[in-house]
Scaffold this active site. Structure first.
Site, PDB file in Angstrom:
ATOM      1  N   ASP A 407       0.812  -1.257  -0.004  1.00  0.00           N
ATOM      2  CA  ASP A 407      -0.102   0.036  -0.004  1.00  0.00           C
ATOM      3  C   ASP A 407       0.757   1.283  -0.034  1.00  0.00           C
ATOM      4  O   ASP A 407       2.080   1.017   0.234  1.00  0.00           O
ATOM      5  CB  ASP A 407      -0.746   0.142   1.262  1.00  0.00           C
ATOM      6  CG  ASP A 407      -2.032   1.067   1.219  1.00  0.00           C
ATOM      7  OD1 ASP A 407      -2.395   1.460   0.093  1.00  0.00           O
ATOM      8  OD2 ASP A 407      -2.332   1.559   2.377  1.00  0.00           O
ATOM      9  N   GLU A 410       2.620   4.805  -4.206  1.00  0.00           N
ATOM     10  CA  GLU A 410       2.567   5.581  -5.292  1.00  0.00           C
ATOM     11  C   GLU A 410       3.981   6.427  -5.622  1.00  0.00           C
ATOM     12  O   GLU A 410       4.352   6.564  -6.582  1.00  0.00           O
ATOM     13  CB  GLU A 410       1.434   6.638  -5.082  1.00  0.00           C
ATOM     14  CG  GLU A 410       0.073   6.243  -5.128  1.00  0.00           C
ATOM     15  CD  GLU A 410      -0.198   5.413  -4.019  1.00  0.00           C
ATOM     16  OE1 GLU A 410       0.392   5.611  -2.931  1.00  0.00           O
ATOM     17  OE2 GLU A 410      -1.260   4.434  -4.151  1.00  0.00           O
ATOM     18  N   ASP A 484      -9.243   3.474  -1.972  1.00  0.00           N
ATOM     19  CA  ASP A 484     -10.159   4.031  -0.928  1.00  0.00           C
ATOM     20  C   ASP A 484     -11.444   4.374  -1.463  1.00  0.00           C
ATOM     21  O   ASP A 484     -11.753   5.681  -1.323  1.00  0.00           O
ATOM     22  CB  ASP A 484      -9.467   5.210   0.068  1.00  0.00           C
ATOM     23  CG  ASP A 484      -8.203   4.359   0.914  1.00  0.00           C
ATOM     24  OD1 ASP A 484      -8.161   3.434   0.871  1.00  0.00           O
ATOM     25  OD2 ASP A 484      -7.446   5.404   1.164  1.00  0.00           O
TER      26      ASP A 484
HETATM   27  C1  GLC Z   1      -4.629   3.393   3.065  1.00  0.00           C
HETATM   28  C2  GLC Z   1      -5.199   2.107   2.311  1.00  0.00           C
HETATM   29  C3  GLC Z   1      -6.124   1.367   3.080  1.00  0.00           C
HETATM   30  C4  GLC Z   1      -5.533   0.906   4.411  1.00  0.00           C
HETATM   31  C5  GLC Z   1      -5.029   2.008   5.057  1.00  0.00           C
HETATM   32  C6  GLC Z   1      -4.295   1.953   6.205  1.00  0.00           C
HETATM   33  O1  GLC Z   1      -5.725   4.360   3.141  1.00  0.00           O
HETATM   34  O2  GLC Z   1      -5.751   2.357   1.024  1.00  0.00           O
HETATM   35  O3  GLC Z   1      -6.526   0.237   2.486  1.00  0.00           O
HETATM   36  O4  GLC Z   1      -6.309   0.268   5.323  1.00  0.00           O
HETATM   37  O5  GLC Z   1      -4.249   2.992   4.315  1.00  0.00           O
HETATM   38  O6  GLC Z   1      -3.180   1.109   6.190  1.00  0.00           O
END
Ligand code: GLC
Length: 789
Positions: A407, A410, A484
């Site tokens: 995650d 980017e 998200d």
């Molecule tokens: C970001 C991700 C989400 C995750 C959060 C905490 O917002 O897109 O899926 O739960 O970070 O790690």
């Protein structure tokens, strides 16, 4: 912040089109055959045309000299030797292979591409290739009124992108996800254009900020890059499926996922302790809701340090992983790229010591704020660093973990620009470039490092990787979820065209957060969303901190029963889905398909975004509004059987279909076959039965492959797999089926049978030539088969 106010439309803004600011490469002064292609020397630049296959041609422009033919890491194909001819007339140069004709105007370099029988695919625009002194590059092409545009990776909005301007710049967008929110997390600078059933594709191999403009001009579209090369591939189709095959020939295809990765996944930001995770697993077990994966979000770590566990919350991760695996549940932890600045934390210390983090040219480390606070970021453009990072995953694999969730790659940084400073320099395997030039590669290369590291550590087992960010080719390493979203009906609606366009862009393994991530879901929304999720390639329920919990049972028994039923349905359909994953693996075709992919000559399908197909014979038309129990469903040519009710519908028209909350409108095409398990209960493979459901018809032929393997190791690469070639021929008086195991792998099932739905009284059933009597069941005639070849 001024751009978020009405100031954005202040009359003093300069709205003049900037296209005029580009200089054209000019007329052609000489041509030369070079490296299996043709180089054009133009007044102000060089342009090289290179065949990759007879149906794929690459176009590279360089102002300074003969174009270098290096590529981004998205490209895995090498040019094949192609027979082609070059013919020159006074005005044009014509380059012909057996699959395409590239025609170049000499007066000023303009390229159009035709099919061998003279049908125009790519038309030249009123302008050609241009550049600015500041380094931007652009290419213009003709746009006809009937042209439709698909692909572009992960984009919100409807299916057909005509009339939009789309930017590729991997961005962390927590909110909003509106139809106009662009860019998002993934950058796939590729599209497919469809004109009256004929398709071509363009892949623009540039990892800097790129923009595809399908709106500013009426008869011309353009794609441009902020820096880097003008380097694009024309994929000559001419069917939409051919374009995907061509695109994934260039950028690669997905490996077979482990079977557990295509089951149901439960996630939450966060299940915060071992007890909570154990209790969750126990509830699934008690309630007999099948579950393959539980995710650990950022709370599992020691102050968000990757490659650590918080000792208080998760005192014995190894035992936890082990115990859950006993019940068939895998743990997938999150791993972000930001490494906490802390000289006593090994990953940071070793990373700095061995020069693995991103730096400015002058030598200072780049630091950005993310969950752990001030953090350094690995330079994944360096092979040495990728290996280091990949090897660090032994920390997880030693605990029995086989899947990772990437995650914030980017990379996301909590600052105004939302990412790393663009003047940070990347080592880029010896060809240093700024972050501005390479930004869109960061997620892809983190994925590569992680996937390859897991592979090295898993000893022949298949890894699973989920990623938020990526670039063209991401399908080689990871499954992609759409980030998200929110618990809005609109976001359920939007997830369909998003996933379909990702699928058209080579990324077959996709899905949104089921139930919605942010905001609070409710029983009805979760139920309808789970019905869709049961058929999206990636199926995970995930929700954000501070929102209502949304596990299947959270909204009462009525919803729980239906949600459970659809999660079980997913497991019943696994053989069919797994076979479609095999198709994605071998040909790049998506599992979840827009109707236009199967019916490119039917204009009614061109804009359809609220229904989709699973493979070539199943149509899903979900209800995606509150308290709605009827919807219009367009069924394309053929006849369609309502999966739950058995009613037969005529295709080529729209039907009003009724579906109470417990029903997902689902249709199977008559005359085709789907592969299923009789029960949605989790059970070991060898205890399973394979049921091949044939939907009888009185005319037509159909062929399909049912694929299976051990679901776990990489032995399938050596041919240890089952490939049942099935064909079905329907006639007035009989349904003739042939089934043949094309590989020498013994079948992993206890039993294998055919179930014939909708057989007419006078129709006989033949299997491999023999008339079968079978047994009548509620569903239809059931015939046991042996499948020895
Ligand atoms: C970001 C991700 C989400 C995750 C959060 C905490 O917002 O897109 O899926 O739960 O970070 O790690």
């Amino acid at each position: 912040m001024l751009e978020d106010t009405s100031f954005a439309i202040h009359p003093g803004q300069n709205l003049a089109t900037e296209h005029a600011l580009y200089q054209d490469v000019g007329s052609i002064t000489s041509i030369q055959r070079r490296n299996g292609g043709v180089t054009f020397t133009c007044e102000r630049a060089y342009v090289h045309l290179q065949f990759y296959r007879s149906d794929i041609i690459r176009v590279v422009m360089d102002r300074a000299g003969l174009p270098e033919l290096n590529s981004t890491p998205a490209v895995v194909a090498h040019p094949e030797e192609v027979d082609f001819t070059v013919e020159e007339t006074e005005d044009r140069v014509q380059i012909t292979s057996d699959r395409l004709v590239a025609s170049v105007e000499k007066k000023s370099f303009r390229l159009s591409v035709f099919t061998p029988d003279g049908q125009e695919l790519v038309g030249e625009g009123n302008r050609g290739i241009g550049f600015k002194e500041t380094g931007e590059v652009i290419c213009f092409k003709k746009m006809e009124p009937e042209d439709r545009f698909y692909g572009f990776g992960e984009k919100s909005g409807f299916l057909d992108k005509r009339g939009e301007s789309l930017t590729m710049w991997n961005t962390d967008v927590y909110a909003p996800h509106n139809p106009e929110t662009d860019p998002l997390y993934q950058s796939i600078p590729y599209f497919m254009a469809l004109r009256n059933g004929r398709a071509y594709g363009i892949y623009f191999d540039n990892p800097s900020k790129t923009t595809f403009d399908l709106k500013t001009e009426k008869e011309t579209y353009s794609f441009k890059g902020e820096s880097g090369k003008l380097d694009y591939y024309v994929l000559a189709g001419a069917e939409p499926k051919d374009v995907i095959e061509q695109y994934t020939h260039i950028t690669g295809r997905m490996p077979m996922p482990p079977k557990w990765a295509i089951g149901y996944h439960q996630s939450r930001y966060s299940y915060e302790s071992e007890e909570e995770v154990r209790a969750l697993a126990k509830t699934f077990k008690e309630k007999e809701i099948p579950l393959d994966v539980i995710y650990l979000d950022i709370h599992y770590m020691n102050e968000y340090r990757v490659f650590t566990f918080d000792q208080d919350r998760f005192p014995n991760p190894k035992k936890l992983v082990e115990d859950l695996k006993e019940d068939g549940i895998r743990i997938v932890p999150i791993v972000d790229p930001g490494v906490k600045k802390d000289p006593e934390y090994d990953t940071y210390k070793n990373g700095v010591w061995n020069d693995h983090f991103c730096k400015y040219l002058e030598g200072d480390l780049y630091f950005g704020d993310v969950w752990p606070g001030v953090s350094a970021f690995p330079d994944f453009t360096d092979g040495r660093t990728r290996r280091w990072w990949g090897n660090l995953h032994q920390f997880y694999t030693d605990l029995g973990i086989e899947g990772i969730w990437n995650d914030m790659n980017e990379p996301a940084v909590f600052n105004e620009t939302k990412t790393m400073d663009t003047d940070v320099i990347h080592k880029h395997d010896g060809d240093p470039k700024t972050h501005r030039q390479l930004h869109n590669l960061y997620g892809l290369l983190m994925g590569k490092a992680t996937y390859e590291g897991l592979e090295r550590n898993l000893d022949g087992k298949r890894p699973f990787l989920l990623t938020r960010a990526g670039f063209a080719g991401v399908q080689r390493y990871a499954s992609v979820w759409t980030g998200d979203n929110r618990s809005f009906w609109e976001h359920l609606q939007m997830s369909l065209p998003m996933c379909m366009n990702l699928g058209l862009s080579g990324v077959a393994f996709t899905g949104p957060d089921v139930g919605g991530f942010a905001h609070d879901t409710n029983g009805e929304l979760l139920t309808r969303w789970t019905q869709v999720g049961a058929f999206t390639p990636y199926f995970r329920n995930h929700s954000a901190i501070g929102t209502l919990y949304q596990e299947p049972w959270q909204f009462g028994e009525e919803y729980e029963t239906i949600i459970k039923r659809y999660i079980q349905l997913r497991y019943e359909w696994l053989p069919q889905l797994y076979s479609l994953f095999y198709e994605a693996h071998t040909s790049g075709l998506p599992i979840m398909r827009p109707l236009m992919l199967e019916y490119p000559s039917d204009p009614k399908t061109y804009g359809l975004y609220d229904q989709f197909m699973i493979g070539d014979n199943t149509l899903v038309a979900p209800i995606m509004q509150p308290e709605v129990t009827d919807r219009a469903v367009y069924l394309p040519g053929g006849e369609w059987v309502d999966y739950f009710g058995g009613t037969v519908y005529e295709g080529g028209t729209t039907h009003l279909v009724h579906a109470e909350l417990d029903t997902l409108p689902l249709f199977v095409k008559r005359g085709t076959v789907i592969a299923k398990r009789p029960s949605g209960k989790r059970a070991k493979e060898e205890q399973q039965e394979l049921e091949l459901h044939a939907y009888a018809h009185t005319k037509g032929n159909y062929e399909t492959i049912v694929y299976d393997d051990d679901g776990e190791t990489t032995k399938y690469r050596r041919g240890e797999a089952m490939k049942l070639g099935i064909s079905i021929e329907c006639q007035e008086d009989q349904v003739a089926i042939s089934i043949k195991n094309e590989l020498e792998w013994s079948l992993p099932y206890k039993k294998c049978s055919f179930v014939l739905h909708g057989l007419e009284d006078h129709q006989k059933v033949r299997i491999n030539g023999e008339v079968q009597s079978g047994v009548w069941t509620e569903q239809g005639l059931k015939v046991d088969v042996t499948t020895e070849s």
